[in-house]
Design a protein around this motif. Structure first.
Motif, mmCIF file in Angstrom:
data_model
loop_
_atom_site.group_PDB
_atom_site.id
_atom_site.type_symbol
_atom_site.label_atom_id
_atom_site.label_comp_id
_atom_site.label_asym_id
_atom_site.label_seq_id
_atom_site.Cartn_x
_atom_site.Cartn_y
_atom_site.Cartn_z
ATOM 1 N N TYR A 94 52.871 31.005 -6.511
ATOM 2 C CA TYR A 94 53.587 29.904 -5.859
ATOM 3 C C TYR A 94 52.644 28.767 -5.499
ATOM 4 N N LEU A 95 51.413 29.069 -5.112
ATOM 5 C CA LEU A 95 50.435 28.005 -4.866
ATOM 6 C C LEU A 95 50.176 27.214 -6.143
ATOM 7 N N GLY B 38 52.120 34.976 -4.026
ATOM 8 C CA GLY B 38 51.619 33.865 -3.217
ATOM 9 C C GLY B 38 50.719 32.948 -4.022
ATOM 10 N N LEU B 39 49.822 33.529 -4.820
ATOM 11 C CA LEU B 39 48.945 32.727 -5.666
ATOM 12 C C LEU B 39 49.746 31.989 -6.746
ATOM 13 N N LEU C 252 42.783 29.773 -9.633
ATOM 14 C CA LEU C 252 44.022 30.323 -9.083
ATOM 15 C C LEU C 252 44.857 30.957 -10.192
ATOM 16 N N LEU D 85 48.500 20.035 -3.159
ATOM 17 C CA LEU D 85 48.686 21.080 -2.153
ATOM 18 C C LEU D 85 48.651 20.582 -0.705
ATOM 19 N N ALA E 77 50.945 23.251 -6.759
ATOM 20 C CA ALA E 77 49.938 22.320 -7.269
ATOM 21 C C ALA E 77 50.489 21.572 -8.483
#
Length: 157
Positions: free
Chosen positions: A101-102, A98-99, A63, A41, A106
């Motif tokens: 895509y995070l 958003g989570l 996540l 990240l 990762a």
């Protein structure tokens, strides 16, 4: 080509200029690898310490559990359709995406531990919030007419 080789084409020289401002360039992996020497990240994170790598693995796991929780939970009190509830659902959807895509970013580290943490996080999240293992399996897979079982529509690939 008019007798030109790759060494004489613009932008194709053999010497590479040094990175600006003394930054070290790190080669990104393009295949899965195992080990704690990864960037996940953020540049330089988790670094070279094994404890920070373990923290990064836990972060990815949590996540993915959160993505499943947002995908299958009923947080909002059922209300009449309207602009207000539509805005709140849109904000929850934006948070979920958003989570997600995070988590995807990762995974682009191609680290095997990160991959396993993400899969395990989604599996635990699904087990806890959607499998029916802890109650209400009929509602999860056969919603009654007019009754939503989650605030957001399920994600699909």
């Amino acid at each position: 080509m008019d007798g030109m080789d790759h060494d004489h084409m613009p932008g194709m020289n053999r010497t590479t200029p040094p990175p600006p401002h003394g930054h070290k360039m790190m080669m990104m992996h393009m295949t899965f690898f195992w080990g704690t020497q990864a960037e996940i990240l953020f540049s330089g994170w988790p670094g070279t310490r094994t404890g920070m790598y373990a923290l990064a693995i836990v972060f990815v796991f949590v996540l993915c559990v959160l993505v499943e929780w947002l995908s299958h939970s009923r947080l909002l009190v059922p209300a009449k359709p309207g602009v207000g509830s539509g805005i709140i659902r849109s904000l929850v959807h934006a948070l979920r995406m958003g989570l997600a895509y995070l988590a995807m970013l990762a995974l682009m580290s191609f680290n095997g531990g990160v991959f396993l943490a993400a899969v395990a996080g989604h599996a635990v999240g699904f087990l806890a919030f959607a499998s029916g293992a802890f109650g209400k399996p009929e509602e999860v897979y056969r919603p009654q007419a007019g009754k939503a079982t989650a605030d957001l529509p399920l994600m699909s690939c």
